[in-house]
Design an enzyme around this catalytic site. Structure first.
Site, PDB file in Angstrom:
ATOM      1  CG  HIS A 138      -3.971   0.712   4.571  1.00  0.00           C
ATOM      2  ND1 HIS A 138      -3.349  -0.105   3.651  1.00  0.00           N
ATOM      3  CD2 HIS A 138      -5.067   1.241   3.934  1.00  0.00           C
ATOM      4  CE1 HIS A 138      -4.032  -0.093   2.514  1.00  0.00           C
ATOM      5  NE2 HIS A 138      -5.067   0.727   2.659  1.00  0.00           N
TER       6      HIS A 138
ATOM      7  CG  ASN B 137      -7.829   1.524   0.383  1.00  0.00           C
ATOM      8  OD1 ASN B 137      -6.616   1.329   0.403  1.00  0.00           O
ATOM      9  ND2 ASN B 137      -8.645   0.931   1.233  1.00  0.00           N
TER      10      ASN B 137
ATOM     11  CB  CYS C  39      -0.930  -0.012   1.199  1.00  0.00           C
ATOM     12  SG  CYS C  39      -0.098  -0.199   2.796  1.00  0.00           S
TER      13      CYS C  39
END
Length: 296
Positions: free
Chosen positions: A244, A264, A107
């Site tokens: 994250h 995201n 990520c």
């Protein structure tokens, strides 16, 4: 299984285990949804992660971490300037499409590459997909699909003078590979520097920066995001548990609940077409703790 394309051998122990995990996730959804009576509150339910335990989800998808050495500083607070009630870099067609990191815990790389893609386009260049795989394979300060940090990825790009090539030149493989090097004549985008801020008490200044600079890479607590379907997150995550990396592309302050618009890297079937909305003003999910962006 049919809706989400999940396949397990019929009658296998794996199939039984996944079903039991799925049943536990339904109970988790019930608990999360008990607090969604607010205006436009977040709601939770079945998605592509519902057959994973919290531990499996965390170990696979939440693989970013804040810098070990905190170089962050709080900018001088500015007052008096009026901001638009809503701002979204997507409206200017300066944000690339949502990607899917699959089971690769990178990520951090998707977040940074997304920020660079937009920053490059904001300077008047064509908006195009740059190589996340190049960052995964080549950033020696990070762990590829095993995790990394937005700060160290930018530090590597800056120190190595690496030019990010197009994604078509170096496509995503969802696993860590051997770094490919390119001739200096090959087209690519490099950075001149980077900045890192702690905006935990200064979200209005973070709004200012978003408008003047471009999308911002942040590291958040996303454990509860496993079950997110839509609405504005107002509970179930906190600062101090950053795990994250995502990309803040805008905000909406026009309604009863102001919120950040966050891109995201779990595909467009997750959340709001791949995005999540996080309430502004309370540093929810630690969204303002670790804010980084490239300087092009």
């Amino acid at each position: 299984m049919e809706t989400l394309g999940k396949k397990y051998p019929s009658g296998s122990q794996l199939s039984k285990d996944r079903y039991q995990t799925f049943l536990k996730s339904l109970e988790r959804h019930r608990i999360l949804n008990a607090d969604t009576n607010e205006t436009n509150g977040a709601y939770y339910g079945i998605n592509q992660f519902s057959d994973l335990s919290v531990e499996e989800f965390t170990n696979t998808y939440l693989r970013s971490y804040p810098p070990k050495k905190l170089d962050y500083y709080v900018p001088n607070k500015k007052g008096g300037n009026s901001l638009p009630s809503r701002f979204d870099w997507r409206d200017k067609h300066l944000v690339t499409e949502v990607k899917n990191q699959l089971e690769c815990g990178a990520c951090w790389a998707f977040s940074i590459v997304g920020a660079i893609e937009s920053a490059h386009a904001i300077k008047g260049n064509p908006l195009e997909d740059l190589s996340v795989q190049q960052v995964i394979d080549c950033s020696y300060l990070d762990g590829g699909c095993n995790g990394g940090s937005t700060d160290s990825a930018l530090k590597w790009l800056y120190q190595s003078h690496t030019k990010l090539v197009r994604s078509s030149e170096y496509p995503f493989k969802a696993r860590t590979g051997i770094c490919h090097y390119f001739s200096p004549t090959v087209y690519g985008v490099s950075i001149k520097g980077y900045k890192a801020y702690d905006f935990s008490d200064y979200e209005k200044e973070m709004m200012n920066l978003l408008i003047s600079i471009g999308p911002l890479a942040v590291i958040v607590d996303a454990v509860s995001w496993q079950d997110y379907l839509g609405g504005i997150i107002q509970h179930h995550c906190s600062s101090g548990h950053s795990n994250h990396a995502v990309l803040v592309v805008g905000y909406d302050n026009s309604g009863d609940i102001p919120y950040w618009i966050v891109k995201n890297s779990w595909g467009t079937s997750w959340g709001v077409d791949g995005y999540v909305h996080v309430k502004m003003g309370q540093n929810l999910c630690g969204i303002a703790d670790f804010v980084t962006f490239p300087v092009l």
